[in-house]
Design an enzyme around this catalytic site. Structure first.
Site, mmCIF file in Angstrom:
data_model
loop_
_atom_site.group_PDB
_atom_site.id
_atom_site.type_symbol
_atom_site.label_atom_id
_atom_site.label_comp_id
_atom_site.label_asym_id
_atom_site.label_seq_id
_atom_site.Cartn_x
_atom_site.Cartn_y
_atom_site.Cartn_z
ATOM 1 N N CYS A 74 0.781 -1.300 0.089
ATOM 2 C CA CYS A 74 -0.194 -0.059 0.027
ATOM 3 C C CYS A 74 0.949 1.374 -0.032
ATOM 4 O O CYS A 74 0.343 2.381 -0.169
ATOM 5 C CB CYS A 74 -0.880 -0.122 1.250
ATOM 6 S SG CYS A 74 -0.115 0.013 2.958
ATOM 7 N N GLN A 75 2.211 1.328 0.026
ATOM 8 C CA GLN A 75 2.951 2.499 0.263
ATOM 9 C C GLN A 75 2.734 3.506 -0.788
ATOM 10 O O GLN A 75 2.927 4.571 -0.592
ATOM 11 C CB GLN A 75 4.534 1.874 0.467
ATOM 12 C CG GLN A 75 4.810 1.597 1.955
ATOM 13 C CD GLN A 75 4.648 -0.254 1.739
ATOM 14 O OE1 GLN A 75 3.761 -0.726 0.931
ATOM 15 N NE2 GLN A 75 5.242 -0.763 2.813
#
Length: 405
Positions: A74-75
């Site tokens: 998700c970064q």
């Protein structure tokens, strides 16, 4: 479709939060893949030798299974980190969708952060939906607060559940949650969600030296200005509530920049809240990789321990994490809470047992980008695009503000 023991593949598995819940619900794990060494080592130690360390792309071979689950990293679009247009990690959403489309499991479950919805003007939502609807999946896509499902944490996540030619259902809220903006709009007649205090009561006093008992239940005593900040903060307060002389230098710099931009002091907003003291009487704030540095215990002048963070994430006390302190904090913060995964898995197992797969076309069965009455401009644009592409009655529901199906 018979009610046999279902099988699963976990892509971008991390330490196995999703797998934990599915295994506990009777699914047989065939393969779990992640690129992070500490994640795979943790998974293998706790859940089995079917975990494999590998990069994942559209050509990755996976075994035939009943269900494919996963949460691409998700970064690239997490609100907790820098948003970078074109971040290569964002394309892993397309990779997940392509692997599901190619291998055609009976169902899939996708999990990600709420920033997934508006990243690059919603492009990643279409990366997920377009190929899978075209492949025949009938999908629910909703943002949920996990506290409304009995998790002791305000953790907003985007969940997609799809069935190949059949209509899956979506777990409905089971708990009422307070202590976060907008959280009290759901389930006022439901039992209250477990609180942070409920979690902390189940752990012994922590030590001040590693590894702690249970593993990770230790903290480094605060000193100097860090201790002064802790002593000055009441439950629920953040850096914004401290006198300026106790601000972090970075917080002061960003706050000053907001004032120079003309923002009134009382509406400063802007700067991250930095260190914060949690409240024991409501669910915890979202556990992230920075929780052991930023979250203060509700009654003690110290930060949370790794094990407290893991417990808030609903990992069992004997779930052993691998790697150094920072690696473990990242693994814990990125994980899907196993208790929530079990809710998804048991719900899906019941659906699979009675599913009637036919030749029905793919469709977006429901889309809930928010449970609140208002939407940001970016989210509103996304909703209009999604409804116009996938749902004939979506525009009218959006106009009336009735987003819940």
């Amino acid at each position: 479709m018979t009610n046999s023991r279902f099988t699963m593949v976990d892509l971008f598995c991390g330490v196995g939060g999703l797998s934990s819940g599915f295994i506990a619900s009777g699914f047989q794990p065939l393969l779990a893949i992640d690129r992070a060494e500490a994640a795979v080592a943790t998974y293998a130690r706790n859940l089995g030798r079917h975990a494999r360390r590998s990069e994942i792309d559209e050509e990755t071979e996976i075994p035939a299974s009943t269900v494919v689950v996963g949460g691409p990293p998700c970064q690239g679009f997490s609100s907790a980190g820098l948003r970078k247009a074109g971040d290569s990690r964002n394309s892993l959403v397309s990779c997940f969708a392509d692997l599901v489309r190619r291998h055609k499991p009976d169902a899939f479950v996708f999990e990600n952060v709420e920033g997934f919805l508006t990243a690059e003007d919603g492009a990643r939502v279409f990366d997920l939906l377009v190929p899978l609807v075209e492949a025949g999946y009938r999908i629910h896509l909703r943002k949920v607060n996990l506290a409304n499902h009995g998790i002791p944490q305000h953790r907003k996540r985007v969940i997609a559940i799809g069935g190949l030619g059949w209509d899956p259902s979506f777990p409905e809220p089971t708990h009422f949650a307070s202590g976060a903006p907008g959280s009290e709009s759901i389930g006022r007649d439901l039992p209250s969600a477990p609180t942070l205090g409920d979690v902390l009561e189940g752990l012994p006093p922590p030590s001040t030296t590693p590894p702690g008992e249970p593993q990770g239940h230790y903290y480094r005593p605060l000193e100097g200005i860090d201790l002064a900040r802790a002593r000055a903060l009441e439950p629920g307060q953040t850096m914004r509530d401290l006198p300026a002389e106790l601000w972090h230098e970075s917080f002061a710099r960003r706050a000053f920049r907001r004032v120079m931009d003309g923002t009134p002091t009382e509406r400063r907003g802007g700067p991250p809240s930095g260190v914060k003291r949690l409240r024991a009487d409501v669910p915890s704030k979202t556990i992230t990789s920075g929780a052991t540095a930023e979250f203060l215990h509700p009654t003690e002048d110290r930060t949370l321990t790794l094990r407290e963070c893991a417990a808030i994430q609903t990992f069992a006390d004997d779930f052993a994490f691998q790697g150094g302190h920072n690696e473990q904090a990242l693994l814990i913060g990125n994980a899907v809470p196993p208790a929530f995964a079990r809710i998804l898995a048991s719900h899906l197992a019941a659906d699979l047992a009675r599913a009637d797969a036919g030749a029905r076309e793919g469709a977006l069965l429901s889309f809930t980008p928010t449970a609140s009455s208002g939407m940001s401009p970016a989210l509103s644009r996304l909703a209009r695009r999604v409804y116009s592409m996938f749902q004939r009655d979506g525009a009218e529901r959006l106009r009336q503000g009735t987003l819940w199906p």
